[in-house]
Design an enzyme around this catalytic site. Sequence first.
Site, short mmCIF file in Angstrom:
data_model
loop_
_atom_site.label_atom_id
_atom_site.label_comp_id
_atom_site.label_asym_id
_atom_site.label_seq_id
_atom_site.Cartn_x
_atom_site.Cartn_y
_atom_site.Cartn_z
N GLY A 169 8.98 -1.72 2.32
CA GLY A 169 8.55 -1.72 3.89
C GLY A 169 9.21 -0.85 4.84
N THR A 170 8.93 -0.98 6.01
CA THR A 170 9.52 -0.26 7.06
C THR A 170 11.03 -0.39 7.01
OG1 THR A 170 7.55 -0.71 8.39
CG2 THR A 170 9.44 0.23 9.54
N HIS B 181 45.10 -11.40 11.53
CA HIS B 181 45.73 -10.64 12.55
C HIS B 181 46.17 -9.34 11.88
CE1 HIS B 181 47.56 -8.48 15.98
NE2 HIS B 181 48.88 -8.42 15.32
N GLY C 16 8.14 1.31 21.36
CA GLY C 16 8.05 0.13 20.91
C GLY C 16 7.41 0.06 19.59
N LYS D 5 0.82 -1.28 0.13
CA LYS D 5 -0.14 0.03 -0.12
C LYS D 5 0.72 1.15 0.01
CE LYS D 5 -0.70 0.39 4.96
NZ LYS D 5 -0.01 1.52 5.37
C1 LIG Z 1 13.94 3.21 13.04
C2 LIG Z 1 13.98 1.41 12.88
C3 LIG Z 1 15.23 1.10 12.77
C4 LIG Z 1 15.17 -0.20 12.51
N1 LIG Z 1 16.59 -0.92 12.46
C5 LIG Z 1 16.36 -2.24 12.38
C6 LIG Z 1 17.67 -2.90 12.51
O1 LIG Z 1 18.83 -2.33 12.38
N2 LIG Z 1 17.60 -4.47 11.96
C7 LIG Z 1 16.49 -5.18 11.98
O2 LIG Z 1 16.57 -6.27 12.17
N3 LIG Z 1 15.22 -4.45 12.24
C8 LIG Z 1 15.38 -3.22 12.54
N4 LIG Z 1 14.04 -2.59 12.46
C9 LIG Z 1 12.84 -3.43 12.52
C10 LIG Z 1 12.47 -3.73 10.77
O3 LIG Z 1 12.37 -2.67 10.18
C11 LIG Z 1 11.08 -4.64 10.86
O4 LIG Z 1 11.61 -5.86 11.77
C12 LIG Z 1 10.86 -5.34 9.51
O5 LIG Z 1 10.91 -4.16 8.81
C13 LIG Z 1 9.81 -6.19 9.58
O6 LIG Z 1 9.39 -6.51 8.37
P1 LIG Z 1 8.30 -7.16 7.91
O7 LIG Z 1 8.36 -7.23 6.36
O8 LIG Z 1 7.37 -7.78 8.86
O9 LIG Z 1 7.22 -5.55 7.75
P2 LIG Z 1 7.57 -4.01 7.36
O10 LIG Z 1 8.96 -3.85 6.99
O11 LIG Z 1 7.11 -3.35 8.25
O12 LIG Z 1 6.48 -4.25 6.05
C14 LIG Z 1 5.29 -4.23 5.99
C15 LIG Z 1 4.75 -3.52 4.66
O13 LIG Z 1 3.09 -4.05 4.36
C16 LIG Z 1 2.38 -2.96 4.18
N5 LIG Z 1 1.04 -2.71 4.57
C17 LIG Z 1 0.78 -3.01 5.67
N6 LIG Z 1 -0.75 -3.22 5.66
C18 LIG Z 1 -1.04 -3.44 4.29
C19 LIG Z 1 -2.37 -3.71 3.62
N7 LIG Z 1 -3.50 -3.80 4.23
N8 LIG Z 1 -2.14 -3.72 2.33
C20 LIG Z 1 -1.03 -3.80 1.65
N9 LIG Z 1 0.16 -3.24 2.16
C21 LIG Z 1 0.21 -3.31 3.65
C22 LIG Z 1 3.16 -1.72 4.71
O14 LIG Z 1 2.87 -0.55 3.89
C23 LIG Z 1 4.70 -2.13 4.58
O15 LIG Z 1 5.48 -1.72 3.62
C24 LIG Z 1 13.84 -1.06 12.58
C25 LIG Z 1 12.64 -0.41 12.67
C26 LIG Z 1 12.61 0.96 12.65
C27 LIG Z 1 11.38 1.67 12.58
#
Ligand SMILES: Cc1cc2nc3c(=O)[nH]c(=O)nc-3n(C[C@H](O)[C@H](O)[C@H](O)COP(=O)(O)OP(=O)(O)OC[C@H]3O[C@@H](n4cnc5c(N)ncnc54)[C@H](O)[C@@H]3O)c2cc1C
Length: 474
Positions: free
Chosen positions: A45-46, A450, A277, A40
Site C-alpha cells: 500500500g501507500t 546510562h 492532507g 490494484k
Molecule cells: C509521505 C507519507 C508519509 C507517511 N509517513 C507515515 C509514518 O511515518 N507513520 C505512519 O504511521 N503513517 C505514515 N503515513 C500514513 C500511512 O501511509 C497510512 O496511514 C497507511 O498507509 C494507511 O494504511 P491503509 O492500509 O489504511 O491504506 P494504504 O496504505 O493507503 O493502502 C490501501 C491500498 O488499497 C489499494 N486499493 C484502493 N482501492 C482499491 C480497490 N478498489 N481495489 C483494490 N485495491 C485498492 C491501494 O492501491 C493501496 O495499496 C504516511 C503517508 C504518506 C503519504
Amino acid sequence: MVVGDVSTGTELAIIGAGPGGYVAAIRAGQLGLDVTLIEKDAWGGTCLNYGCIPSKALITATDVGYEADTAEEMGIHADVKVDVDQMTTWKDGVVDQLTSGVEKLCKANGVNLVEGVAEFESENKLRVAHAGDGQGSETIEFENAIIATGSRPIEVPGFEYDGEHVLSSRDVLDLDRVPESMVVVGGGYIGMELSTVLAKMGCDVTVVEMLDDILAGYEEDVTSVVRQNAQDLGIDFRFGEAASDWEKRDGDIVVTTENEAGEEFRYATEKAFVAVGRQPVLDTLNLDAIGLEPNEDGHLETDNQAETDVEGVYAIGDVATGPMLAHKASKEGQVAAEAIAGEPAALDYQAVPAAVFTDPEIGTVGMTEQEAEDAGFSPAVGNFPMRASGRSLTTGNDDGFVRIVADEESGFILGAQIVGPEASELVAELGLAIEMGATLEDVAATIHTHPTLSEGVMEAAEHALGHAIHTLNR
Ligand SMILES: Cc1cc2nc3c(=O)[nH]c(=O)nc-3n(C[C@H](O)[C@H](O)[C@H](O)COP(=O)(O)OP(=O)(O)OC[C@H]3O[C@@H](n4cnc5c(N)ncnc54)[C@H](O)[C@@H]3O)c2cc1C
C-alpha cells in the site's frame, strides 16, 4: 491472454493491501480463515511504497549527509555530495525488500492474492477487474469483507498534480534531481518531513501555511522547537496564506497565495509540492450496493471490532475514523481478523502513539495536559529538557524535551509529548506504560541505561514526583 469472467468464493475478502489490509490477511490466515486479498497497485500500500518507508529512507539518507556536513565542531570535516540516483536506488531497494516480504508472508499464511480493482456488486459479492487489457474480471462471493482501501492526497483547486510543476508526496519521494526551489503548500507532518529532506539536500524551501503555525494539533512548545530548527535550516515560512493559483513563467512557476484580508503574494519557484492532507478512498467501491455511506468527514464509522453498520463488512486504516496512521491501520486489521475468526478481540485507542520525523523528531502518545484537564483529571506534569541529557549532548542534538502527563491522585500515566532525537522511539516506553496502567513511581523506579536518551523519560517521571536529580524541581 483473455481470462474472461470467473466466479470464486472466500470466507474473507480484503480490499487493499496496505498495512491495514495485509496485516489483517496474515492474521486471518494464521487463524485458519480462507482469505482473499485484493490489491490494484502494489503490495504494502501507500505506507510501504509511497509513504512511511520511502520517506523515512530519504530522511535518514539526508540526515547522514547533513550530520556529516555540519560536524566540524566534532572534528569531522566532510565534503558531502548528494547522489540522487544512488539515494533513489537504495531507497527503492529498501521498499522492494519490504514489499516482497509482504507477498511472501501472505502466501506463507495461505492468503490468496488477487491483483485487480475491486468494487461491491451486492451485499456478498465483489467484482474485481484484473489489470491490463483483456484480463477479464472475477466475481468473488464473500462471507465477510474488510475495506482497507486507504487514502489519496487531497488536491487544492487549481493545483492538480501534474508531476512536473505541481507535485504530490509520491512525486517528491521520486525526484530524479534536487530542485533549486520548492514552494510547499501545507505545513502538516508530510509537508514538514519532506521540507526538511529537501532543505537538507540544498533546495530553497518556502512553506505556505493557511494557519498561523505548522503541525496543527500539536502544542506550541512542541511545534516551536521544530519550527525554529526548520528556520535554521533555511526554510522560510509564510503563515496565514492560502495557495490560490499558479502559472508558468520563464521555465519556472509563480505560486500566488492570499491572506484572509485578500492581499495577494507571489512566489517564484521551480516546483510546488502540495501537502494539505489526505482523504479516504471510498468513492470507487460502489458502496451503494451494500447500503454503506461514509460520514460527513468521508470516513466509515465502525464499532470496537472495526465492523461497519453493515453486518460482516469491516473497515480499517485510513478509510475508518481516527488518526490516519499505519500502526493504527495494522492494529485495526488484527482486531478485525480476530473478530471474524470468533476470537475475543476489541480495539483500545487510549494509547495510539504518533511520530513526526522532522529534525528534531516529535513523539506523542495519550493525553496532553489540557486534554487531561478537560477529561476531569488533575494532571501532574514532569519535564526533562534534552539539554540536561548526557546522551543527547553527545549526539550533538540537544533541542527538545520529554514531558509526562499523569493523574496527580493515582500517579497513572496519561500521556507524553517528546521532542528531540529518537523521540519516535522514546515514546514507545510511555505507550507501554499507559497500556499497562503504570504510574509515575513505576517509571521513575525503573533503572534506565546510562547514558541513553530514555533516561529522560525516567527523569521526567521523577520531576513530576518532585524529586528530579538532573533538573531543578519547581
Ligand atoms: C509521505 C507519507 C508519509 C507517511 N509517513 C507515515 C509514518 O511515518 N507513520 C505512519 O504511521 N503513517 C505514515 N503515513 C500514513 C500511512 O501511509 C497510512 O496511514 C497507511 O498507509 C494507511 O494504511 P491503509 O492500509 O489504511 O491504506 P494504504 O496504505 O493507503 O493502502 C490501501 C491500498 O488499497 C489499494 N486499493 C484502493 N482501492 C482499491 C480497490 N478498489 N481495489 C483494490 N485495491 C485498492 C491501494 O492501491 C493501496 O495499496 C504516511 C503517508 C504518506 C503519504
